[in-house]
Design an enzyme around this catalytic site. Sequence first.
Site, PDB file in Angstrom:
ATOM      1  N   ASP A  57      -0.972  -4.732   6.182  1.00 17.10           N
ATOM      2  CA  ASP A  57      -1.249  -4.515   4.766  1.00 17.10           C
ATOM      3  C   ASP A  57      -1.172  -5.832   3.993  1.00 17.10           C
ATOM      4  O   ASP A  57      -0.164  -6.536   4.052  1.00 17.10           O
ATOM      5  CB  ASP A  57      -0.226  -3.528   4.200  1.00 17.10           C
ATOM      6  CG  ASP A  57      -0.385  -3.324   2.699  1.00 17.10           C
ATOM      7  OD1 ASP A  57      -1.338  -2.640   2.306  1.00 17.10           O
ATOM      8  OD2 ASP A  57       0.447  -3.862   1.931  1.00 17.10           O
ATOM      9  N   TYR A  62      -0.968 -11.832  -2.766  1.00 14.65           N
ATOM     10  CA  TYR A  62       0.248 -12.181  -2.017  1.00 14.65           C
ATOM     11  C   TYR A  62       0.310 -13.676  -1.722  1.00 14.65           C
ATOM     12  O   TYR A  62      -0.611 -14.242  -1.123  1.00 14.65           O
ATOM     13  CB  TYR A  62       0.337 -11.389  -0.715  1.00 14.65           C
ATOM     14  CG  TYR A  62       0.649  -9.912  -0.910  1.00 14.65           C
ATOM     15  CD1 TYR A  62       1.115  -9.423  -2.132  1.00 14.65           C
ATOM     16  CD2 TYR A  62       0.485  -9.005   0.121  1.00 14.65           C
ATOM     17  CE1 TYR A  62       1.401  -8.079  -2.312  1.00 14.65           C
ATOM     18  CE2 TYR A  62       0.772  -7.649  -0.050  1.00 14.65           C
ATOM     19  CZ  TYR A  62       1.227  -7.195  -1.265  1.00 14.65           C
ATOM     20  OH  TYR A  62       1.515  -5.858  -1.437  1.00 14.65           O
ATOM     21  N   ASN A 164      -0.002   3.288  -6.169  1.00 12.35           N
ATOM     22  CA  ASN A 164       0.770   3.582  -7.382  1.00 12.35           C
ATOM     23  C   ASN A 164       0.043   4.507  -8.356  1.00 12.35           C
ATOM     24  O   ASN A 164       0.107   4.326  -9.573  1.00 12.35           O
ATOM     25  CB  ASN A 164       1.144   2.269  -8.095  1.00 12.35           C
ATOM     26  CG  ASN A 164       1.934   1.332  -7.212  1.00 12.35           C
ATOM     27  OD1 ASN A 164       3.038   1.652  -6.795  1.00 12.35           O
ATOM     28  ND2 ASN A 164       1.359   0.184  -6.902  1.00 12.35           N
ATOM     29  N   GLN A 185      -0.566   4.327  -1.960  1.00 15.25           N
ATOM     30  CA  GLN A 185       0.666   3.604  -1.630  1.00 15.25           C
ATOM     31  C   GLN A 185       1.637   3.706  -2.805  1.00 15.25           C
ATOM     32  O   GLN A 185       1.300   3.357  -3.939  1.00 15.25           O
ATOM     33  CB  GLN A 185       0.339   2.141  -1.311  1.00 15.25           C
ATOM     34  CG  GLN A 185       1.441   1.425  -0.565  1.00 15.25           C
ATOM     35  CD  GLN A 185       1.001   0.062  -0.052  1.00 15.25           C
ATOM     36  OE1 GLN A 185       1.526  -0.961  -0.485  1.00 15.25           O
ATOM     37  NE2 GLN A 185       0.046   0.035   0.874  1.00 15.25           N
ATOM     38  N   SER A 231       8.241  -0.801   0.060  1.00 16.49           N
ATOM     39  CA  SER A 231       9.687  -1.026  -0.032  1.00 16.49           C
ATOM     40  C   SER A 231      10.475   0.105   0.620  1.00 16.49           C
ATOM     41  O   SER A 231      11.456   0.597   0.057  1.00 16.49           O
ATOM     42  CB  SER A 231      10.124  -1.199  -1.496  1.00 16.49           C
ATOM     43  OG  SER A 231      11.426  -1.751  -1.575  1.00 16.49           O
ATOM     44  N   LEU A 233      12.487   0.091   3.106  1.00 14.94           N
ATOM     45  CA  LEU A 233      13.820  -0.285   3.564  1.00 14.94           C
ATOM     46  C   LEU A 233      14.786  -0.547   2.411  1.00 14.94           C
ATOM     47  O   LEU A 233      15.930  -0.960   2.623  1.00 14.94           O
ATOM     48  CB  LEU A 233      13.744  -1.519   4.471  1.00 14.94           C
ATOM     49  CG  LEU A 233      13.010  -1.300   5.804  1.00 14.94           C
ATOM     50  CD1 LEU A 233      12.769  -2.625   6.508  1.00 14.94           C
ATOM     51  CD2 LEU A 233      13.805  -0.355   6.701  1.00 14.94           C
ATOM     52  N   ARG A 294      13.729  -8.056  13.086  1.00 18.79           N
ATOM     53  CA  ARG A 294      13.787  -6.898  12.190  1.00 18.79           C
ATOM     54  C   ARG A 294      12.532  -6.034  12.339  1.00 18.79           C
ATOM     55  O   ARG A 294      12.600  -4.813  12.207  1.00 18.79           O
ATOM     56  CB  ARG A 294      13.953  -7.362  10.746  1.00 18.79           C
ATOM     57  CG  ARG A 294      14.470  -6.269   9.840  1.00 18.79           C
ATOM     58  CD  ARG A 294      15.139  -6.812   8.600  1.00 18.79           C
ATOM     59  NE  ARG A 294      15.687  -5.735   7.809  1.00 18.79           N
ATOM     60  CZ  ARG A 294      15.349  -5.488   6.536  1.00 18.79           C
ATOM     61  NH1 ARG A 294      14.472  -6.269   5.934  1.00 18.79           N
ATOM     62  NH2 ARG A 294      15.899  -4.489   5.870  1.00 18.79           N
TER      63      ARG A 294
END
Length: 324
Positions: A57, A62, A164, A185, A231, A233, A294
């Site tokens: 994604d 970004y 959103n 999303q 988000s 996590l 991770r």
Amino acid sequence: MNKPIPLHRHGFPASRIVLGCMGLGGSWDREPYTAEHVKQAHEAVEAALSAGINMFDHANIYTKGKAEQVFGQVLKERPDLRERIIIQSKCGIRFEEEGVPGRYDFSKEHIEASVDGILSRLGIETLDILLLHRPDPLMEPEEVAEVFQRLHEKGKVKAFGVSNMSAAQIRFLQSAIRQPLIANQLEMSLLKLDWLDAGVHLNQPQGTGVSFPEGTMEYCQMENIQIQAWSPLARGLFTGGDLSGQPESVRTTAALVSRMAEQKDVSPEAIVLAFLLRHPAGIQPVIGTVTPERIRACGEAERVTLTREEWYTLYVTSRGRNMP
């Protein structure tokens, strides 16, 4: 967890977990990316593939476009990779410039120019999925429909979605668009629970403080729209993050996640993500870490099967209050 997710029904054999690439490319400025940033991207991609993740994604903003640039360099150095992965990007957010404030822009000119920039930075001819990043109050659905049709006919974008947005906003946009909107999303996690509380507190006094738009989860499920969680996590709060200053519910939940992870012999990240995966909507968590260890820890989530009782224990503990 073996049930097909909405993206599968739309012809995309996507993994249940998506690697979010916001952390690639260095800092959010105009400084050029370096060889070290490309190396970091290679390592993140390899860790994702080893964890069974085949979807990535992006967004045109970004690290000011550098995330897509370094990912494009990875694709250039690994020409076999493009056919094995699904690439999604987003557009619609514009930064402050020359005295004009930061804003959202769903004009056909901006969307088309954004896609051309995305394709150029990634070094590809076709983007699998394009999402509109945040709702633009000045959106004209017919204008969006026009540019989506043109991008689709030119082979620049295979499919479209949003980010959103509420059910009402999606319906409004879909009323003009020929192609189905296949993804939405939203911020969702064991910490941000309004997507659950909105339904639980229906016709309850506690519901007055819940801002999540009613019916959005159900609408997306009925219309085969893939719900993706950004988000997921919760900034690492439940997986070893700094808990100083956090409310008792967060500290208690972190301890519960740790115990469950030990009992099931998986990472704490796997438990946090499994909470989302257990929901019948077929949620796709979009993890934001680019640390290989991770990423692999997150990949363990699909090994976890939470019972109804375990799921509710996580939910109620994180809520910090009993169910109504």
